[in-house]
Design an enzyme around this catalytic site. Sequence first.
Site, mmCIF file in Angstrom:
data_model
loop_
_atom_site.group_PDB
_atom_site.id
_atom_site.type_symbol
_atom_site.label_atom_id
_atom_site.label_comp_id
_atom_site.label_asym_id
_atom_site.label_seq_id
_atom_site.Cartn_x
_atom_site.Cartn_y
_atom_site.Cartn_z
ATOM 1 N NE ARG A 238 -4.322 -1.306 0.133
ATOM 2 C CZ ARG A 238 -4.338 -2.343 -0.638
ATOM 3 N NH1 ARG A 238 -3.495 -2.700 -1.506
ATOM 4 N NH2 ARG A 238 -5.471 -3.125 -0.450
ATOM 5 C CD GLU A 267 -2.949 3.306 -4.995
ATOM 6 O OE1 GLU A 267 -4.073 2.805 -5.337
ATOM 7 O OE2 GLU A 267 -1.956 2.567 -4.529
ATOM 8 C CG HIS A 286 -3.230 -0.632 -6.426
ATOM 9 N ND1 HIS A 286 -3.536 -0.052 -5.260
ATOM 10 C CD2 HIS A 286 -3.264 -1.991 -6.319
ATOM 11 C CE1 HIS A 286 -4.003 -0.986 -4.332
ATOM 12 N NE2 HIS A 286 -3.592 -2.108 -4.899
HETATM 13 C C1 GLV Z 1 -5.265 -5.322 -3.867
HETATM 14 O O1 GLV Z 1 -4.647 -4.268 -3.602
HETATM 15 C C2 GLV Z 1 -5.889 -5.877 -3.017
HETATM 16 O O2 GLV Z 1 -5.760 -5.703 -1.603
HETATM 17 O O3 GLV Z 1 -6.487 -6.710 -3.270
#
Ligand code: GLV
Length: 325
Positions: A238, A267, A286
């Site tokens: 993250r 983001e 991401h």
């Molecule tokens: C993606 O980042 C998730 O947490 O599935």
Amino acid sequence: MSKPKVFVTRIIRDQGLDLVKDFCEVDLWPDELPPPRPALLERARGVDGLLTLLTDRVDDELLDAAGAQLKVVSNHAVGVDNVDIAACTRRGIPVGNTPGILTDATADFAFALLLAAARRVVEADAYVRQGRWKTWGPSILLGADVAGATLGIIGYGRIGRAVAQRAAGFNMRILVNDPNPIPEAEQNRVQAVDLDALLRQSDFISLHTPLTPETRGLIGADELAKMKPSAILINTARGPVVDQQALYEALKARRIAAAALDVTDPEPLPLDSPLLALDNLMIAPHIASASYASRDRMAYLAAQNLIAGLKGERLPHCVNPEVYG
Ligand code: GLV
């Protein structure tokens, strides 16, 4: 008998959406972008279940807006830092997530970033497109060796372990840092060390912690200063696990060699972010879990969690099992 009402905050893969549609009366947010907050609050009103994405904040305000009939929150992600779990638990609402099924895809992508940053794949592509490829040259676009290098894995859960498996295939020395002890069976493959040792000894550092109050800002100026000048940092966890301003300064001053991020804070990263001017940083939007199979399975599991909650059954993957007393 009338079907339970649910709000699904984005179009998810058919494998999950079809299941939800069979069982529920579905209000589906149709746009590419997430529902703005007022729309989320409005559409949640009176529903029995919410199927949310990591871009939706689930907190007291949303739960109050939904109302006392809300039975389940199913988050289409393994990470649940967008959900106030304590607020759900206080109301007896189980929260589902989608662990396991995206482990390999995420580990593959972390390793893809590692290899691409080490061997400067993105820069090399730009080099060709910009017409700078004049000949084969002994010193053109030299990069770091991966085979035999030391990899530091911070957060040794499912995804951290899957990254270690890949690293073993590259004969890497693997250091891990995790609050939980490493099982004996794995101790011949990885070495548990404290954070300081990991930062100082690793050639590559890959982050695999959840975002919690303890891990927010885990990699800041002090930690970056301990890394080797040749170190490469990979973040598929993250964004806020890394202090982005400190990372910017370390990269700009070449105090570490490079970084590759699949996650940022915020983001999406604004186009005027100074990070985007750095030539030793690679950024992806991401997408670590974005393989066809993983996203199909995430949608299916999110649907299963949702439906189980609506039926009053135990969720296949529940992050707050204490609601079951
Ligand atoms: C993606 O980042 C998730 O947490 O599935």
